[in-house]
Design a protein around this motif. Structure first.
Motif, PDB file in Angstrom:
ATOM      1  N   GLN A 220       0.826  -1.208   0.000  1.00 28.09           N
ATOM      2  CA  GLN A 220       0.000   0.000   0.000  1.00 28.09           C
ATOM      3  C   GLN A 220       0.861   1.258   0.000  1.00 28.09           C
ATOM      4  OE1 GLN A 220      -3.268   0.409  -0.273  1.00 28.09           O
ATOM      5  NE2 GLN A 220      -3.024   2.629  -0.169  1.00 28.09           N
ATOM      6  N   THR A 221       1.908   1.262   0.803  1.00 26.84           N
ATOM      7  CA  THR A 221       2.784   2.439   0.875  1.00 26.84           C
ATOM      8  C   THR A 221       3.486   2.670  -0.462  1.00 26.84           C
ATOM      9  OG1 THR A 221       3.149   2.015   3.210  1.00 26.84           O
ATOM     10  CG2 THR A 221       4.725   3.457   2.113  1.00 26.84           C
TER      11      THR A 221
ATOM     12  N   SER B 113       2.546   1.616  -3.363  1.00 31.95           N
ATOM     13  CA  SER B 113       1.553   1.942  -4.386  1.00 31.95           C
ATOM     14  C   SER B 113       1.112   3.398  -4.279  1.00 31.95           C
ATOM     15  CB  SER B 113       0.342   1.023  -4.247  1.00 31.95           C
ATOM     16  OG  SER B 113      -0.644   1.369  -5.170  1.00 31.95           O
ATOM     17  N   SER B 114       0.932   3.869  -3.068  1.00 27.62           N
ATOM     18  CA  SER B 114       0.505   5.262  -2.902  1.00 27.62           C
ATOM     19  C   SER B 114       1.610   6.245  -3.275  1.00 27.62           C
ATOM     20  CB  SER B 114       0.044   5.507  -1.470  1.00 27.62           C
ATOM     21  OG  SER B 114       1.126   5.369  -0.574  1.00 27.62           O
TER      22      SER B 114
ATOM     23  N   HIS C  93       3.597   5.652  -5.757  1.00 34.51           N
ATOM     24  CA  HIS C  93       3.815   5.383  -7.183  1.00 34.51           C
ATOM     25  C   HIS C  93       5.226   4.890  -7.469  1.00 34.51           C
ATOM     26  CE1 HIS C  93      -0.079   7.100  -7.947  1.00 34.51           C
ATOM     27  NE2 HIS C  93       0.271   8.218  -7.341  1.00 34.51           N
TER      28      HIS C  93
END
Length: 151
Positions: free
Chosen positions: A88-89, A91-92, A94
């Motif tokens: 999640q980290t 992905s957020s 990018h």
């Protein structure tokens, strides 16, 4: 008369270290295949093993008080949480890449193992009893515990 069955087998006594060595070898091969970007059918299962087993073993090493079954369940859930938080980290931000995720999970796992090692080093009851005895003798000889005569 003693038979072969009377002796403890090496397989029973040394099974845990052997399994740990196999797990490290599988994880190492998976990480090497992923970071070198080698196309292999073993890459995905070995990486999944590393991503799940590494944090699970680190959490299990940190948790020493619970029963083994509770420790296994907590370690498995914690490993899943660590993997999801890393994904999640990244992905957020990018910056989602295979190598970056593996390095992040490896860093978290290393920190967990260092934490467990630090806790083991600080526990005085885990030191050698002979060392503690010698330290006590040195304290007595240094004069800290001098017996004063009664008046």
């Amino acid at each position: 008369m003693r038979t072969i069955r009377d002796k403890p087998t090496t397989v029973r006594t040394d099974l845990l270290p052997v399994l740990a060595g196999v797990a490290v070898a599988i994880s190492g091969v998976g990480v090497a295949l992923a970071l070198a970007d080698v196309r292999s059918p073993l890459r995905a299962p070995f990486i999944l093993f590393f991503v799940f087993a590494g944090p699970a073993c680190g959490i299990a090493a940190v948790l020493s008080r619970p029963a083994p079954a509770a420790r296994a369940v907590t370690a498995a859930a914690g490993a899943l949480v660590i993997d999801l938080l890393v994904a999640q980290t990244r992905s957020s931000l990018h910056t989602l890449t295979v190598g970056g995720g593996i390095i992040a999970v490896a860093a978290i796992t290393a920190l967990l193992f260092l934490w467990a090692l630090g806790r083991q080093i600080r526990k005085p009851e885990l030191t050698n009893p002979a060392d503690r005895l010698m330290k006590g003798i040195k304290k007595i000889r240094s004069g800290r515990f001098r017996i004063r005569p009664l008046k």
